[in-house]
Design an enzyme around this catalytic site. Structure first.
Site, PDB file in Angstrom:
ATOM      1  N   GLU A 165      48.691  -7.838 -59.778  1.00 24.88           N
ATOM      2  CA  GLU A 165      48.104  -8.247 -58.489  1.00 24.88           C
ATOM      3  C   GLU A 165      48.589  -7.348 -57.355  1.00 24.88           C
ATOM      4  O   GLU A 165      47.816  -6.971 -56.477  1.00 24.88           O
ATOM      5  CB  GLU A 165      48.484  -9.699 -58.175  1.00 24.88           C
ATOM      6  CG  GLU A 165      47.854 -10.688 -59.134  1.00 24.88           C
ATOM      7  CD  GLU A 165      48.082 -12.123 -58.737  1.00 24.88           C
ATOM      8  OE1 GLU A 165      49.124 -12.422 -58.100  1.00 24.88           O
ATOM      9  OE2 GLU A 165      47.221 -12.963 -59.061  1.00 24.88           O
ATOM     10  N   HIS A 172      42.776 -14.387 -57.656  1.00 21.44           N
ATOM     11  CA  HIS A 172      42.968 -15.525 -58.556  1.00 21.44           C
ATOM     12  C   HIS A 172      43.577 -15.016 -59.866  1.00 21.44           C
ATOM     13  O   HIS A 172      43.058 -14.052 -60.442  1.00 21.44           O
ATOM     14  CB  HIS A 172      41.639 -16.226 -58.834  1.00 21.44           C
ATOM     15  CG  HIS A 172      41.779 -17.372 -59.768  1.00 21.44           C
ATOM     16  ND1 HIS A 172      42.342 -18.576 -59.377  1.00 21.44           N
ATOM     17  CD2 HIS A 172      41.506 -17.494 -61.095  1.00 21.44           C
ATOM     18  CE1 HIS A 172      42.378 -19.390 -60.421  1.00 21.44           C
ATOM     19  NE2 HIS A 172      41.878 -18.762 -61.468  1.00 21.44           N
TER      20      HIS A 172
HETATM   21  C1  GRF Z   1      49.353 -15.249 -56.772  1.00 21.38           C
HETATM   22  O1  GRF Z   1      49.724 -15.278 -58.106  1.00 21.38           O
HETATM   23  C2  GRF Z   1      47.872 -15.367 -56.624  1.00 21.38           C
HETATM   24  O2  GRF Z   1      47.178 -15.057 -57.776  1.00 21.38           O
HETATM   25  C3  GRF Z   1      47.643 -16.814 -56.303  1.00 21.38           C
HETATM   26  O3  GRF Z   1      48.785 -17.214 -55.606  1.00 21.38           O
HETATM   27  C4  GRF Z   1      49.892 -16.425 -55.989  1.00 21.38           C
HETATM   28  C5  GRF Z   1      50.610 -16.013 -54.735  1.00 21.38           C
HETATM   29  O4  GRF Z   1      51.865 -15.475 -54.972  1.00 21.38           O
HETATM   30  N1  GRF Z   1      46.403 -16.962 -55.579  1.00 21.38           N
HETATM   31  P1  GRF Z   1      52.697 -14.782 -53.801  1.00 21.38           P
HETATM   32  O5  GRF Z   1      52.975 -15.847 -52.746  1.00 21.38           O
HETATM   33  O6  GRF Z   1      51.900 -13.653 -53.274  1.00 21.38           O
HETATM   34  O7  GRF Z   1      53.966 -14.343 -54.450  1.00 21.38           O
END
Ligand code: GRF
Length: 216
Positions: free
Chosen positions: A177, A112
């Site tokens: 992330e 998240h």
């Molecule tokens: C990410 O920013 C995550 O935090 C949220 O959804 C987004 C997904 O991005 N849960 P991606 O499809 O991995 O580029």
């Protein structure tokens, strides 16, 4: 957890986090077996990323079902063909029913884009800027029935740059992330981190405050 953790990655869109997992497995820094990439959206670019990497894909469209429970049952049937040990939600934009979560109890991870428990829900980057916060980031957590509220595992934190836009901040958070999610999933896959009694544990100790990685 199995020696080589069989993993299903669930996406709805671009799949940049999925790509980070694919790269980490290919590069040898992550020991997971990505058994299937699943989407509720047949046009999700992440499905192409999976195909490119030679990973099985599956898709069930939520619009084909009258309600959440029947959709979730169809997703379970599809995923269980691959006997996953772990489900990784990577931009999967469907809220999961209680029966789905309990079917995979303690086996679902989400990321998240906020320092949970701050800012559950959508539009986190703008909300953080509007509040004038100094820090932002992203949290990997186990999924429970309550949205964005399951036990936390790992947070990546970064300082807000004065004057940056929500879009710029989002890009920096996404880069965080891509580093923390495979690390956290690897810890779960290897059994170092687990879910028990509604809590997350590392090496047999309850995780009260999440593990933290700081970024610039
Ligand atoms: C990410 O920013 C995550 O935090 C949220 O959804 C987004 C997904 O991005 N849960 P991606 O499809 O991995 O580029």
């Amino acid at each position: 957890m199995a020696a080589r953790c069989k993993t299903a990655i669930l996406i709805s869109g671009s799949g940049t986090n999925l790509q980070a997992f694919i790269n980490a497995v290919a590069g040898g820094s992550l020991d997971l077996d990505i058994a299937v990439v699943f989407s509720n959206n047949p046009d999700a670019f992440g499905l192409q990323r999976a195909e490119q990497a030679g990973i099985s894909t599956a898709c069930v469209q939520h619009g084909d079902f009258p309600d959440r429970d029947s959709f979730d049952r169809a997703v379970i049937a599809e995923l269980d063909r691959f006997e996953p040990d772990l489900l990784i939600l990577a931009g999967f934009m469907r809220i999961l029913s209680a029966s789905f979560v309990s079917h995979y109890a303690g086996k679902i991870l989400n990321i998240h884009p906020a320092l949970l428990p701050l800012y559950p829900g959508l539009n986190t980057h703008q909300r953080v800027l509007d509040a004038g916060d100094e820090w932002h980031g992203s949290t990997v957590h186990f999924v429970t029935e309550q949205l964005d509220a399951g036990p936390r595992i790992l947070q990546g934190r970064l300082p807000i740059i004065p004057g940056e836009s929500a879009e710029e901040l989002e890009k920096r958070v996404q880069a965080v992330e891509h580093q923390i999610y495979p690390v956290a999933a690897g810890m779960v896959g290897s059994g170092k981190v687990s879910f028990k009694d509604g809590q997350s544990w590392v090496d047999g100790h309850p995780i009260v405050e999440p593990l933290i990685k700081s970024f610039k």
